[in-house]
Design an enzyme around this catalytic site. Structure first.
Site, short mmCIF file in Angstrom:
data_model
loop_
_atom_site.label_atom_id
_atom_site.label_comp_id
_atom_site.label_asym_id
_atom_site.label_seq_id
_atom_site.Cartn_x
_atom_site.Cartn_y
_atom_site.Cartn_z
N ASP A 1 0.90 -1.15 0.00
CA ASP A 1 0.00 0.00 0.00
C ASP A 1 0.93 1.19 0.00
OD1 ASP A 1 -1.49 2.30 0.89
OD2 ASP A 1 -3.11 0.91 1.34
N HIS A 2 1.05 1.86 -1.15
CA HIS A 2 2.14 2.83 -1.27
C HIS A 2 2.00 4.00 -0.31
CE1 HIS A 2 -0.55 5.02 -4.03
NE2 HIS A 2 0.24 6.07 -3.86
N GLU B 1 -8.20 14.34 -4.71
CA GLU B 1 -7.42 14.39 -5.95
C GLU B 1 -8.12 15.33 -6.91
OE1 GLU B 1 -5.34 10.56 -7.15
OE2 GLU B 1 -7.23 9.85 -6.34
N HIS C 1 -5.77 2.93 1.19
CA HIS C 1 -4.96 4.09 1.58
C HIS C 1 -5.57 4.85 2.77
CE1 HIS C 1 -3.05 3.06 -2.06
NE2 HIS C 1 -3.72 3.84 -2.89
C1 BG6 Z 1 -3.68 4.70 -6.44
C2 BG6 Z 1 -5.05 4.80 -7.03
O1 BG6 Z 1 -3.59 3.59 -5.59
O2 BG6 Z 1 -3.39 5.87 -5.70
C3 BG6 Z 1 -5.18 6.03 -7.90
O3 BG6 Z 1 -5.33 3.64 -7.79
C4 BG6 Z 1 -4.75 7.26 -7.14
O4 BG6 Z 1 -6.51 6.18 -8.38
C5 BG6 Z 1 -3.40 7.05 -6.49
O5 BG6 Z 1 -4.70 8.35 -8.06
C6 BG6 Z 1 -3.06 8.20 -5.57
O6 BG6 Z 1 -1.74 8.08 -5.15
P1 BG6 Z 1 -0.90 9.37 -4.74
O7 BG6 Z 1 0.39 8.81 -4.26
O8 BG6 Z 1 -0.78 10.21 -5.96
O9 BG6 Z 1 -1.70 10.05 -3.68
#
Ligand code: BG6
Length: 519
Positions: free
Chosen positions: A196-197, A235, A259
């Site tokens: 989960d990044h 976003e 997330h």
């Molecule tokens: C991803 C989603 O896991 O996370 C995307 O699939 C989203 O839809 C993205 O845009 C958001 O990541 P970050 O790091 O840009 O907040």
């Protein structure tokens, strides 16, 4: 000594063993945008071990030279460090290899195995393997089974196999449990790294530092002092050509189940007894277990969903979700979610947690804000009139203190409190004490994928989701998703692109006498 504070500690303490890092789905978007740039940046930071090898695996026929050329373009476009460091690239490119094959065909795995054994000999990778599944979830099972049947998995003392899996990890509780069971037939839990990044973001790890590396916050971090908490993952982009995926996922499966709940866990967890994988994840999962289930009529009362209509983004017209490529013109998929949650435990009982996430909102911003209680007695005057409860006798109101943790962009932490306005009267106004990553540490820190790939190389799963964590998140989300499915939304689309979501999201918090933070 390093002059880059982001590298301090990492270089000296953490050197992984060489391995072959196999990317399933090497011709896909994630490989180009995130994985290869992250691996290249680890190489620039000299955090990859000598002999480390990267092997792309995908359906596309491609020569190794062609694969290297494609990956160079990807690095040129998506690396955080520009321009490309030619010396690092030359070495990095020599570690890149490619095999084409089909995920569901056993013979492809025999070719993969032959290639791996050859690389072990030439590069000294000693049978250590990491398989990164950057592929659609529908292919997970075939890869898992074929790796096992083809003899590509081992967990001997002298060589390891690990598997990294991208989200979405299931689409409800039953499918996530089935996926875990499939994986556990082949891998032990300690070999599985569910990525989960958000957990790899510096600012999320800093939330742990803020809470448990200081003494001044934790005594206040509870129901006695906190009025409520807000978590926003906003976003400004739309679905960016991922209409097909998004039609299956929606905001709740794309962002909230993973997330956003991760952010909530790190915000609300108890201090672990040690900063080790199981101790940390034990505490995180308890937060999910304590989440009050949202069931029956409460789904309509405590959750809000939305979908964007046409609007404006960066001064230009933006299409509606239903007009995006590969999206049904009658789609009922949500691009916005808001909820009022409660954590039923000793620390947070009675403290509402308001969460919201969405696409095509007014601004890209992810923030956790902790709103403290009002002063018990309004002794002093505030300089702005507010017609809300808790006013001073002259009708003004002292604003409560807020600790805002800015996850991105403009990473930092702000503490808002009141100060006296200079002048002859004791009048108060909110002011902010602000910590900014940019000005404090300079430069840009490592990307989430760099940190997480490095941790996987080191075999440290602390920042990865454990099986029970994923199940607990789905256990909370599934009844809500089922209730939504049973009663299709009325009035979609219900917010214009470029705004803060549907009116119902404001009602959700305002009927409690509170308001979303203006971000
Ligand atoms: C991803 C989603 O896991 O996370 C995307 O699939 C989203 O839809 C993205 O845009 C958001 O990541 P970050 O790091 O840009 O907040």
């Amino acid at each position: 000594m390093t002059d880059n504070p982001f590298r301090a500690g990492l270089e000296t303490e953490r050197t992984p063993q060489p391995c072959v890092f196999v990317i399933f789905g090497a011709s896909g978007d994630l490989t180009r945008r995130k994985l290869i740039p992250a691996l290249y940046n680890l190489a620039v930071s000299r955090l990859l071990p000598p002999g480390m090898t990267i092997l792309g695996f995908a359906l596309t026929e491609s020569s190794e030279d062609q694969f290297r050329a494609n990956m160079r373009e990807a690095v040129a476009q998506f690396s955080r460090r520009k321009p490309i460091d030619e010396a690092v690239w030359a070495d990095f490119a020599s570690r890149l290899h490619y095999v084409s094959g089909k995920f569901e065909v056993p013979e492809s795995y025999q070719r993969l195995l032959a290639k791996l054994e050859k690389l072990d000999k030439t590069n000294g990778t000693r049978g250590n393997r990491i398989y990164y599944l950057a592929i659609p979830p529908s292919a997970f099972r075939a890869v898992n089974d074929n790796l096992s049947a083809g003899g590509l998995v081992s967990n001997d003392a002298d060589r390891y196999t690990r598997i990294i899996i991208e989200k979405p990890f299931g689409r409800d509780l039953a499918s996530a449990n089935a996926l875990n069971a499939d994986l556990h037939r082949v891998f032990t839990e300690s070999q599985i790294f569910r990525i989960d990044h958000y957990l790899g973001k510096e600012t999320v790890q800093n939330l742990v530092a803020l809470r448990f590396g200081n003494t001044i916050f934790e005594p206040l971090w509870n129901r006695n002092h906190i009025d409520h908490v807000q978590v926003t993952v906003a976003e400004d982009i739309g679905v960016e050509g991922r209409g097909k995926f998004y039609e299956e996922a929606g905001a709740s499966r794309d962002i909230v189940q993973n997330h956003l709940l991760q952010l909530l866990m790190v915000t609300a967890m108890e201090p672990p007894v040690a900063f080790t994988a199981d101790e940390v994840r034990d505490e995180k999962v308890k937060v999910l277990r304590a989440l009050k289930p949202i069931l029956g009529d409460d789904v309509a009362r405590l959750t809000v969903r939305g979908q964007y209509a046409p609007g404006h983004f960066a001064g230009k017209p933006a299409p509606a979700y239903r007009e995006e490529p590969n999206v049904s013109p009658t789609s009922n998929v949500e691009t916005f979610v808001a909820m009022r949650l409660e954590i039923d435990n000793w620390r947070f009982a009675g403290v509402p947690i308001y969460i919201r996430a969405g696409k095509r909102l007014a601004k890209r911003t992810t923030e956790i804000s902790v709103h403290f209680k009002h002063v018990p007695h309004a002794l002093l005057k505030h300089d702005r009139l507010a017609a809300t409860p808790g006013e001073t006798s002259d009708g003004s109101r002292v604003e409560p203190d807020v600790l805002a943790i800015r996850i991105q962009p403009d990473e930092g932490i702000g503490l808002r409190f009141v100060a006296k306005v200079p002048g002859p009267t004791m009048t108060l106004r909110p002011v902010t004490m602000d910590f900014r990553y940019g000005s404090t540490f300079g430069g840009s820190g490592p990307e989430a994928y760099e940190r997480l790939i490095l941790d996987a190389l080191l075999g440290d799963p602390t920042l990865f989701a454990r099986a029970d964590e994923v199940s607990a998140a789905w256990r909370f989300m599934t009844p809500i998703l089922e209730a939504w499915e049973k009663s299709p939304p009325a009035g979609y689309p219900n917010y214009a692109a470029g705004t803060w979501g549907p009116a119902a999201a404001s009602d959700l918090i305002e009927r409690d006498g509170r308001a979303w933070r203006r971000l």
